[in-house]
Design an enzyme around this catalytic site. Structure first.
Site, PDB file in Angstrom:
ATOM      1  N   HIS A 125       0.802  -1.229   0.000  1.00 13.16           N
ATOM      2  CA  HIS A 125       0.000   0.000   0.000  1.00 13.16           C
ATOM      3  C   HIS A 125       0.831   1.274   0.000  1.00 13.16           C
ATOM      4  CE1 HIS A 125       1.035  -0.062   4.263  1.00 13.16           C
ATOM      5  NE2 HIS A 125       0.752   1.223   4.252  1.00 13.16           N
TER       6      HIS A 125
HETATM    7  C1  UD1 Z   1      -1.614   5.315   6.301  1.00  8.23           C
HETATM    8  C2  UD1 Z   1      -0.278   5.753   6.891  1.00  8.23           C
HETATM    9  C3  UD1 Z   1       0.743   4.644   6.704  1.00  8.23           C
HETATM   10  C4  UD1 Z   1       0.215   3.312   7.214  1.00  8.23           C
HETATM   11  C5  UD1 Z   1      -1.132   3.008   6.563  1.00  8.23           C
HETATM   12  C6  UD1 Z   1      -1.710   1.695   7.049  1.00  8.23           C
HETATM   13  C7  UD1 Z   1       0.188   8.182   6.799  1.00  8.23           C
HETATM   14  C8  UD1 Z   1       0.999   9.225   6.125  1.00  8.23           C
HETATM   15  N1  UD1 Z   1       0.239   6.951   6.234  1.00  8.23           N
HETATM   16  O1  UD1 Z   1      -1.436   5.188   4.898  1.00  8.23           O
HETATM   17  O2  UD1 Z   1       1.917   4.988   7.434  1.00  8.23           O
HETATM   18  O3  UD1 Z   1       1.142   2.287   6.911  1.00  8.23           O
HETATM   19  O4  UD1 Z   1      -2.021   4.080   6.853  1.00  8.23           O
HETATM   20  O5  UD1 Z   1      -2.948   1.430   6.518  1.00  8.23           O
HETATM   21  O6  UD1 Z   1      -0.465   8.465   7.778  1.00  8.23           O
HETATM   22  N2  UD1 Z   1      -8.963   4.970   2.479  1.00  8.23           N
HETATM   23  C9  UD1 Z   1     -10.197   4.376   2.474  1.00  8.23           C
HETATM   24  N3  UD1 Z   1     -10.714   3.958   3.661  1.00  8.23           N
HETATM   25  C10 UD1 Z   1     -10.039   4.094   4.834  1.00  8.23           C
HETATM   26  C11 UD1 Z   1      -8.782   4.706   4.811  1.00  8.23           C
HETATM   27  C12 UD1 Z   1      -8.251   5.145   3.631  1.00  8.23           C
HETATM   28  O7  UD1 Z   1     -10.839   4.230   1.452  1.00  8.23           O
HETATM   29  O8  UD1 Z   1     -10.555   3.674   5.882  1.00  8.23           O
HETATM   30  C13 UD1 Z   1      -8.370   5.398   1.180  1.00  8.23           C
HETATM   31  C14 UD1 Z   1      -8.624   6.847   0.863  1.00  8.23           C
HETATM   32  O9  UD1 Z   1      -8.860   6.922  -0.504  1.00  8.23           O
HETATM   33  C15 UD1 Z   1      -7.287   7.518   1.122  1.00  8.23           C
HETATM   34  C16 UD1 Z   1      -6.294   6.400   0.877  1.00  8.23           C
HETATM   35  O10 UD1 Z   1      -6.971   5.200   1.221  1.00  8.23           O
HETATM   36  O11 UD1 Z   1      -7.058   8.617   0.323  1.00  8.23           O
HETATM   37  C17 UD1 Z   1      -5.065   6.530   1.696  1.00  8.23           C
HETATM   38  O12 UD1 Z   1      -5.379   6.682   3.079  1.00  8.23           O
HETATM   39  P1  UD1 Z   1      -4.387   7.535   4.019  1.00  8.23           P
HETATM   40  O13 UD1 Z   1      -4.877   7.564   5.401  1.00  8.23           O
HETATM   41  O14 UD1 Z   1      -4.072   8.814   3.362  1.00  8.23           O
HETATM   42  O15 UD1 Z   1      -3.013   6.748   3.966  1.00  8.23           O
HETATM   43  P2  UD1 Z   1      -2.681   5.228   3.906  1.00  8.23           P
HETATM   44  O16 UD1 Z   1      -2.190   4.938   2.547  1.00  8.23           O
HETATM   45  O17 UD1 Z   1      -3.771   4.379   4.471  1.00  8.23           O
END
Ligand code: UD1
Length: 370
Positions: free
Chosen positions: A205
């Protein structure tokens, strides 16, 4: 004694769970849990609270997705009032996600002490948002709880005074030890029809792996090649699912390559503990596989967890189809034998953290039985 824990993303929850249990036994601690809402899907958040037995958060800031600045700013704005009246004695933040750095900034500016669980890890890769979060959070923290000796050295090299650094071990292992019997009993592999010791569990991811179409194609190709030799089970992170769709990268669910929704903590532990190999770019999985003796191929140029290479089962590989397949085929099934030997990865880290917190906060506290 009011202590506020701020969590927001999936990898925070398994670090909170053991400490929340431990603080609940301490008198007169009032432990308040604040969820930022960075992760909001049920299977990225709620199931972890249920699985890990964490009390329902007292507050949910519901910040959701956004750019880094939007997410960090929204957390700061919504968290600040919770730190003003009544003021906590300590704010605890966990790991390296945006919620971590946002909470540390708010507390430090209000002159409230910050405790960082999983301090001192460094990849020295400034292209990772997590590295920025780690360095800034540690600089703002009063109590730095480190999982390994290399983390202590990193902090000392950055000029953090020794009395702030507390080598307590790895709190992820507390959660693992606690849940392992349930995970083994669940036997998720059997439910998926894959044989223990032979299948590969995959998680990917990181922005560096999934946000670039070329790299994502290489990795998808590697999984297809790998699936010809070993069954592959891949719980897909929402970010990765979105990118696969956006870049039209073909990755088709089949008996040999099972694409799942994100799985719960116990399901994942069940899958990982019986796997022949894990291919990942996650931080936590590098540690969990090292503890379990399961080989791990980490698709990254560096790791902030070098102890998993020197004392564990981890190896790094570049995100190229041929390199990933070669490393995976060589490692699969070669489980480490004997007991894990990483210092203080013993399931008692939360107890050590709670001791330090109680000594630090005014008046101290006592450990009860409940
Ligand atoms: C975040 C953390 C990363 C961790 C990861 C574990 C930061 C900078 N990154 O990355 O260190 O390893 O979590 O999962 O904080 N989304 C959903 N549903 C959710 C959450 C996210 O659909 O419940 C999607 C959204 O489109 C979002 C994307 O995933 O834009 C990324 O989510 P985000 O929280 O920005 O970062 P992660 O890639 O999950």
């Amino acid at each position: 004694m009011r202590i506020l824990s701020l969590v927001g993303a999936r990898p925070n929850f398994m670090k909170l769970a053991p400490l929340s249990r431990e603080l609940a036994r301490r008198d007169p601690v009032e432990h308040v849990i604040v969820h930022t809402g960075q992760h909001y899907d049920r299977d990225m958040s709620d199931t972890f609270f249920e699985d890990l037995g964490i009390p329902k958060p007292h507050f949910n800031l519901e910040v959701g997705s956004g750019t880094h600045a939007q997410q960090t700013a929204a957390i700061m704005e919504r968290f600040e009032p919770l730190c003003i009246a009544p003021e906590p004695e300590l704010v605890l933040v966990y790991g390296d996600v945006n919620s971590t750095v946002a909470g540390a900034l708010v507390a430090a500016k209000l002159r409230i002490s910050v405790g960082h669980v999983e301090a001192g890890l460094r990849s020295r890769d400034w292209s990772m948002p997590e590295e920025v979060n780690r360095v800034v959070t540690d600089r703002l923290s009063t109590l730095l709880f480190t999982p390994s000796r290399d983390a202590d050295e990193n902090l000392r090299a950055e000029g953090i005074p020794g009395e702030r650094i507390h080598f307590v071990g790895n709190i992820m292992i507390d959660s693992l030890v606690h849940a392992l019997p349930r995970a083994r009993e669940l036997n998720r592999a059997a439910q998926l029809g894959v044989a223990g010791g032979e299948y590969v569990v995959v998680t990917l991811h990181r922005p560096s792996n999934v946000d670039d179409p070329g790299t994502l194609r290489e990795l998808a190709g590697a999984l297809q090649d790998l699936a010809k030799q070993h069954p592959v089970v891949f719980p897909v992170h929402p970010r990765t699912r979105n990118r696969l769709r956006e870049f039209s990268v073909p990755l088709v669910d089949s008996d040999r390559l099972q694409l799942l929704e994100p799985v719960s903590y116990v399901e994942m532990l069940s899958l990982v503990s019986a796997a022949g190999l894990v291919v990942t770019d996650s931080g936590g999985l590098q540690e969990e596989t090292s503890f379990l003796g399961v080989p791990c191929v980490t698709v990254r140029p560096n790791t902030e967890r070098p102890v998993t290479i020197t004392h564990g089962t981890n190896e790094l590989v570049v995100p190229l189809r041929s390199a990933v397949v070669r490393a995976a085929l060589a490692a699969c099934g070669k489980r480490a034998t004997g007991k894990p030997v990483i210092d203080l990865w013993d399931g008692k880290t939360a107890e050590r953290i709670a001791e330090v917190i109680c000594d630090f906060c005014t008046g101290g506290c006592e450990r009860g039985q409940s």
